[in-house]
Design an enzyme around this catalytic site. Sequence first.
Site, short mmCIF file in Angstrom:
data_model
loop_
_atom_site.label_atom_id
_atom_site.label_comp_id
_atom_site.label_asym_id
_atom_site.label_seq_id
_atom_site.Cartn_x
_atom_site.Cartn_y
_atom_site.Cartn_z
N HIS A 132 0.68 -1.69 -0.38
CA HIS A 132 -0.10 -0.25 0.38
C HIS A 132 1.14 1.27 -0.11
O HIS A 132 0.63 1.92 0.82
CB HIS A 132 -0.89 -0.16 1.16
CG HIS A 132 -1.89 -1.27 1.10
ND1 HIS A 132 -2.67 -1.94 0.27
CD2 HIS A 132 -2.45 -2.12 1.98
CE1 HIS A 132 -3.80 -2.47 0.13
NE2 HIS A 132 -3.16 -3.50 1.87
N ASP B 13 -7.38 -4.66 -3.33
CA ASP B 13 -6.94 -3.76 -1.94
C ASP B 13 -8.77 -4.30 -1.73
O ASP B 13 -9.11 -4.08 -1.36
CB ASP B 13 -6.90 -3.02 -1.93
CG ASP B 13 -6.61 -3.56 -0.10
OD1 ASP B 13 -6.69 -4.00 0.57
OD2 ASP B 13 -7.32 -2.56 0.95
#
Length: 297
Positions: free
Chosen positions: A180, A248
Amino acid sequence: MEPTEHSQAVAHSLGTNRPKYALPAGACDSHMHIFDPRFSPSAHWHRTPPVADVETYRRLQRRLGTSRTVVVTPSTYGTDNACTLDAIAQLGRQARGVAVVDAGVSPQELDELAAGGICGLRVNFVTPQSWGETTSGMLTTLAGKVERLGWHIQIFAHPEQLLALSPVLCSLPVSLVIDHMGRIDPAEGECGAAFDAMRRLLDQGNTWVKLSGAYMRSTVGEPGYTDMLALGRALVRHAPERLVWGSDWPHTTQPTLSVNDANLLDLLYAWCGTEDTARRILVDNPAGLYRFSDLAA
């Protein structure tokens, strides 16, 4: 390329649009999770997980145009990777997995995970884990155990943790994948200490960064996450050969139906600037990192 036509809605994904650009063959979603009610959450996890099964995810693939997938075991299941292994089996040869284990995992358990399509371990410093606190010692222990398998270690950490862990991360005997975008604050971007630490890791040649979770630090949000443009472009300029993209999905850190996955792919193309660079990040890089290289696109 011309924008594609609209598609149907998919659970846990805002909107019905497809990405503005048709994705290249073999495009990979390198970070997503499956939550299947057939598998019970870990006793340490006190939130009710969403229903985000393989069939629903296949609908998202059809909407986005991806064909390859990396299933990451969420903290919800602790060190039980049964849901992830089941998802890989359903998705077939175009799927790989990243597992979660504790430091006491045996060689036999790792071999069984490898046989099921696992090619890396996630070490999480951010969300609650079934073993309690995650330490740098656990990180090095697990890296030593998977070196013989040629796996990577994937870490999820806050920027300040990334900085503190840098000496350990630099010495790992396996490839490193940073989740991320390192959760870097876009207000600091490439000028901050955390980005500098990530840049040094990238320069070693065995570190990868996931262009995923742009919404985690964005204060602008949909549509476009425009405050994340500079950070993503800086990463693409610096190391386009060691970046991968992930949706995600199903976006469990965000409010329900607040993330449009097609818009996340549009953001990737805005970071990349050219379709050739996007192809590199969507196809070529994950083909090597996740061992899709032996598959025809």
